[in-house]
Scaffold this motif. Structure first.
Motif, PDB file in Angstrom:
ATOM      1  N   THR A  78       0.812  -1.215   0.000  1.00 48.46           N
ATOM      2  CA  THR A  78       0.000   0.000   0.000  1.00 48.46           C
ATOM      3  C   THR A  78       0.842   1.261   0.000  1.00 48.46           C
ATOM      4  O   THR A  78       1.853   1.338   0.700  1.00 48.46           O
ATOM      5  CB  THR A  78      -0.944   0.021   1.224  1.00 48.46           C
ATOM      6  N   PRO A  79       0.393   2.251  -0.755  1.00 44.29           N
ATOM      7  CA  PRO A  79       0.991   3.572  -0.614  1.00 44.29           C
ATOM      8  C   PRO A  79       0.322   4.293   0.550  1.00 44.29           C
ATOM      9  O   PRO A  79      -0.618   3.773   1.157  1.00 44.29           O
ATOM     10  CB  PRO A  79       0.623   4.252  -1.940  1.00 44.29           C
ATOM     11  N   GLU A  80       0.806   5.466   0.835  1.00 43.83           N
ATOM     12  CA  GLU A  80       0.139   6.336   1.801  1.00 43.83           C
ATOM     13  C   GLU A  80      -0.439   7.526   1.047  1.00 43.83           C
ATOM     14  O   GLU A  80       0.296   8.288   0.423  1.00 43.83           O
ATOM     15  CB  GLU A  80       1.120   6.811   2.860  1.00 43.83           C
ATOM     16  N   TYR A  81      -1.754   7.633   1.083  1.00 38.15           N
ATOM     17  CA  TYR A  81      -2.452   8.774   0.493  1.00 38.15           C
ATOM     18  C   TYR A  81      -3.122   9.533   1.624  1.00 38.15           C
ATOM     19  O   TYR A  81      -3.951   8.968   2.342  1.00 38.15           O
ATOM     20  CB  TYR A  81      -3.527   8.322  -0.502  1.00 38.15           C
ATOM     21  N   ASN A  82      -2.776  10.789   1.814  1.00 37.62           N
ATOM     22  CA  ASN A  82      -3.405  11.623   2.839  1.00 37.62           C
ATOM     23  C   ASN A  82      -3.365  10.964   4.218  1.00 37.62           C
ATOM     24  O   ASN A  82      -4.361  10.910   4.929  1.00 37.62           O
ATOM     25  CB  ASN A  82      -4.848  11.962   2.449  1.00 37.62           C
ATOM     26  N   HIS A  83      -2.207  10.428   4.572  1.00 31.16           N
ATOM     27  CA  HIS A  83      -1.952   9.794   5.870  1.00 31.16           C
ATOM     28  C   HIS A  83      -2.725   8.494   6.069  1.00 31.16           C
ATOM     29  O   HIS A  83      -2.898   8.041   7.204  1.00 31.16           O
ATOM     30  CB  HIS A  83      -2.244  10.747   7.033  1.00 31.16           C
ATOM     31  N   SER A  84      -3.176   7.862   5.002  1.00 28.33           N
ATOM     32  CA  SER A  84      -3.880   6.597   5.137  1.00 28.33           C
ATOM     33  C   SER A  84      -3.698   5.782   3.860  1.00 28.33           C
ATOM     34  O   SER A  84      -2.857   6.099   3.028  1.00 28.33           O
ATOM     35  CB  SER A  84      -5.367   6.845   5.425  1.00 28.33           C
ATOM     36  N   TYR A  85      -4.504   4.754   3.711  1.00 27.06           N
ATOM     37  CA  TYR A  85      -4.397   3.863   2.561  1.00 27.06           C
ATOM     38  C   TYR A  85      -5.478   4.225   1.527  1.00 27.06           C
ATOM     39  O   TYR A  85      -6.436   4.933   1.828  1.00 27.06           O
ATOM     40  CB  TYR A  85      -4.495   2.407   3.008  1.00 27.06           C
ATOM     41  N   PRO A  86      -5.336   3.734   0.294  1.00 28.59           N
ATOM     42  CA  PRO A  86      -6.248   4.133  -0.782  1.00 28.59           C
ATOM     43  C   PRO A  86      -7.654   3.558  -0.648  1.00 28.59           C
ATOM     44  O   PRO A  86      -7.861   2.476  -0.094  1.00 28.59           O
ATOM     45  CB  PRO A  86      -5.587   3.596  -2.054  1.00 28.59           C
ATOM     46  N   ALA A  87      -8.603   4.294  -1.199  1.00 26.78           N
ATOM     47  CA  ALA A  87     -10.009   3.872  -1.197  1.00 26.78           C
ATOM     48  C   ALA A  87     -10.187   2.546  -1.924  1.00 26.78           C
ATOM     49  O   ALA A  87     -11.022   1.729  -1.528  1.00 26.78           O
ATOM     50  CB  ALA A  87     -10.879   4.947  -1.829  1.00 26.78           C
ATOM     51  N   SER A  88      -9.414   2.305  -2.961  1.00 24.51           N
ATOM     52  CA  SER A  88      -9.521   1.043  -3.709  1.00 24.51           C
ATOM     53  C   SER A  88      -9.215  -0.145  -2.806  1.00 24.51           C
ATOM     54  O   SER A  88      -9.883  -1.184  -2.881  1.00 24.51           O
ATOM     55  CB  SER A  88      -8.564   1.050  -4.904  1.00 24.51           C
ATOM     56  N   LEU A  89      -8.238   0.010  -1.939  1.00 23.06           N
ATOM     57  CA  LEU A  89      -7.886  -1.061  -1.009  1.00 23.06           C
ATOM     58  C   LEU A  89      -8.977  -1.244   0.040  1.00 23.06           C
ATOM     59  O   LEU A  89      -9.371  -2.367   0.347  1.00 23.06           O
ATOM     60  CB  LEU A  89      -6.533  -0.767  -0.355  1.00 23.06           C
ATOM     61  N   LYS A  90      -9.497  -0.142   0.565  1.00 24.10           N
ATOM     62  CA  LYS A  90     -10.573  -0.225   1.561  1.00 24.10           C
ATOM     63  C   LYS A  90     -11.785  -0.928   0.970  1.00 24.10           C
ATOM     64  O   LYS A  90     -12.397  -1.782   1.620  1.00 24.10           O
ATOM     65  CB  LYS A  90     -10.950   1.178   2.048  1.00 24.10           C
ATOM     66  N   ALA A  91     -12.137  -0.603  -0.272  1.00 20.38           N
ATOM     67  CA  ALA A  91     -13.290  -1.240  -0.909  1.00 20.38           C
ATOM     68  C   ALA A  91     -13.052  -2.735  -1.092  1.00 20.38           C
ATOM     69  O   ALA A  91     -13.932  -3.549  -0.815  1.00 20.38           O
ATOM     70  CB  ALA A  91     -13.596  -0.567  -2.241  1.00 20.38           C
ATOM     71  N   ALA A  92     -11.860  -3.103  -1.546  1.00 20.70           N
ATOM     72  CA  ALA A  92     -11.558  -4.531  -1.741  1.00 20.70           C
ATOM     73  C   ALA A  92     -11.629  -5.286  -0.418  1.00 20.70           C
ATOM     74  O   ALA A  92     -12.111  -6.423  -0.371  1.00 20.70           O
ATOM     75  CB  ALA A  92     -10.180  -4.700  -2.376  1.00 20.70           C
ATOM     76  N   ILE A  93     -11.164  -4.657   0.647  1.00 22.20           N
ATOM     77  CA  ILE A  93     -11.239  -5.281   1.968  1.00 22.20           C
ATOM     78  C   ILE A  93     -12.700  -5.427   2.384  1.00 22.20           C
ATOM     79  O   ILE A  93     -13.148  -6.491   2.804  1.00 22.20           O
ATOM     80  CB  ILE A  93     -10.440  -4.467   3.010  1.00 22.20           C
ATOM     81  N   ASP A  94     -13.466  -4.348   2.271  1.00 23.35           N
ATOM     82  CA  ASP A  94     -14.832  -4.318   2.791  1.00 23.35           C
ATOM     83  C   ASP A  94     -15.820  -5.185   2.021  1.00 23.35           C
ATOM     84  O   ASP A  94     -16.836  -5.588   2.586  1.00 23.35           O
ATOM     85  CB  ASP A  94     -15.351  -2.883   2.833  1.00 23.35           C
ATOM     86  N   TRP A  95     -15.554  -5.478   0.755  1.00 20.63           N
ATOM     87  CA  TRP A  95     -16.441  -6.366  -0.007  1.00 20.63           C
ATOM     88  C   TRP A  95     -16.302  -7.814   0.462  1.00 20.63           C
ATOM     89  O   TRP A  95     -17.041  -8.681   0.020  1.00 20.63           O
ATOM     90  CB  TRP A  95     -16.144  -6.279  -1.500  1.00 20.63           C
ATOM     91  N   HIS A  96     -15.347  -8.088   1.325  1.00 13.03           N
ATOM     92  CA  HIS A  96     -15.086  -9.451   1.782  1.00 13.03           C
ATOM     93  C   HIS A  96     -15.083  -9.495   3.302  1.00 13.03           C
ATOM     94  O   HIS A  96     -14.858  -8.485   3.961  1.00 13.03           O
ATOM     95  CB  HIS A  96     -13.747  -9.933   1.226  1.00 13.03           C
ATOM     96  N   TYR A  97     -15.315 -10.666   3.852  1.00 10.93           N
ATOM     97  CA  TYR A  97     -15.303 -10.805   5.310  1.00 10.93           C
ATOM     98  C   TYR A  97     -14.684 -12.140   5.724  1.00 10.93           C
ATOM     99  O   TYR A  97     -13.598 -12.176   6.276  1.00 10.93           O
ATOM    100  CB  TYR A  97     -16.719 -10.647   5.880  1.00 10.93           C
ATOM    101  N   THR A  98     -15.371 -13.220   5.411  1.00 12.19           N
ATOM    102  CA  THR A  98     -14.870 -14.526   5.855  1.00 12.19           C
ATOM    103  C   THR A  98     -13.546 -14.893   5.187  1.00 12.19           C
ATOM    104  O   THR A  98     -12.781 -15.674   5.743  1.00 12.19           O
ATOM    105  CB  THR A  98     -15.900 -15.638   5.585  1.00 12.19           C
ATOM    106  N   GLU A  99     -13.292 -14.338   4.027  1.00  6.95           N
ATOM    107  CA  GLU A  99     -12.056 -14.655   3.294  1.00  6.95           C
ATOM    108  C   GLU A  99     -10.809 -14.260   4.085  1.00  6.95           C
ATOM    109  O   GLU A  99      -9.737 -14.835   3.882  1.00  6.95           O
ATOM    110  CB  GLU A  99     -12.047 -13.959   1.929  1.00  6.95           C
ATOM    111  N   TRP A 100     -10.926 -13.275   4.988  1.00  3.17           N
ATOM    112  CA  TRP A 100      -9.781 -12.789   5.761  1.00  3.17           C
ATOM    113  C   TRP A 100      -9.608 -13.533   7.086  1.00  3.17           C
ATOM    114  O   TRP A 100      -8.536 -13.489   7.681  1.00  3.17           O
ATOM    115  CB  TRP A 100      -9.946 -11.304   6.089  1.00  3.17           C
ATOM    116  N   GLN A 101     -10.638 -14.180   7.554  1.00  2.01           N
ATOM    117  CA  GLN A 101     -10.674 -14.694   8.922  1.00  2.01           C
ATOM    118  C   GLN A 101      -9.639 -15.795   9.202  1.00  2.01           C
ATOM    119  O   GLN A 101      -9.470 -16.713   8.414  1.00  2.01           O
ATOM    120  CB  GLN A 101     -12.065 -15.235   9.245  1.00  2.01           C
TER     121      GLN A 101
END
Length: 191
Positions: free
Chosen positions: A80-103
C-alpha cells in the motif's frame, strides 16, 4: 489436511492510480517470495479488477473474480501507498467487499510513500484487519521516498537490506500461515 503443501500467499497491490509505484514494489517482493521455499504466490492487482467503492447491490464481476482467490489464500501481503496519511479507497473497498475470506489468516504489510514511507497507512490497516479476525504480523517493510530506492529496472538499490527484510516478513508469514491453516483444518473458525 496436507501440512506440507505450500502456503498460498496472496500479494495485494492496493493502489489503482495512474503512474502508481506499487507494481515496482510488488514485482520485487513477488520475486523474493518465489525464491523463499514453501510458498505459492498469487498477485492480486486491484487496478486490474473493477471494485466498486460503494458497498451496495450485488458484487461486481471484479469482486466476484477476486473472492475465490482471497478465500483460497492462507496468508496475505498488502502493498500500500500512503495517500493523505492513510491507505487508498480502492484497497478499503476490496477489503470491505469481503469478510470470511480474511478470517483466521495472517496479514503482512509493505508500504511506500514520501518521507514517512507509508507507515501511517499500515497503522490504519492493522485495526481494520483485527476487526476482520486476521492476525497482522509485526515485521513490515517500508520504503520512504520509494522511487529513489529502486533502479530503472525495478531492482532495489540496497538489495541486501531490503531482501533481508523480505525474508524476515516471509518467515513470520510462514509461521503464522502454517499455524493458522493447521488450526482452521482442525477446528472451524468461530467469528
Amino acid at each position: 489436511m496436507d501440512t506440507t503443501a505450500p502456503l498460498r500467499l496472496a500479494v495485494i497491490v492496493g493502489s489503482t492510480r495512474e503512474g502508481r509505484f506499487g507494481p515496482v514494489v510488488a514485482n520485487w517482493f513477488a520475486e523474493r517470495a518465489r525464491v523463499h521455499s514453501g510458498l505459492d504466490i498469487d498477485i492480486i492487482d486491484l487496478a486490474e479488477v473493477d471494485i466498486p467503492l460503494v458497498l451496495s447491490g450485488s458484487p461486481s464481476p471484479g469482486v466476484a473474480a477476486i473472492t475465490p482467490r482471497l478465500a483460497a489464500a492462507d496468508a496475505f501481503v498488502v502493498i500500500t501507498p500512503e495517500y493523505n496519511h492513510s491507505y487508498p479507497a480502492s484497497l478499503k473497498a476490496a477489503i470491505d467487499w469481503h469478510y470470511t475470506e480474511w478470517q483466521g489468516k495472517p496479514v503482512g504489510f509493505i508500504s511506500y510513500g514520501g518521507l514517512a514511507g507509508g507507515v501511517r497507512s499500515v497503522e490504519h490497516l492493522r485495526p481494520v484487519f483485527a476487526e476482520l479476525h486476521s492476525v497482522t504480523v509485526r515485521e513490515t517493510i517500508s520504503f520512504a521516498m520509494a522511487w529513489e530506492k529502486f533502479d530503472k529496472d525495478g531492482k532495489p538499490l540496497d538489495a541486501t537490506a531490503v531482501n533481508g527484510a523480505a525474508k524476515r516478513l516471509l518467515d513470520q508469514l510462514l509461521w503464522w500461515g502454517h499455524a493458522l491453516r493447521d488450526a482452521r483444518g482442525r477446528i472451524p473458525y468461530a467469528a
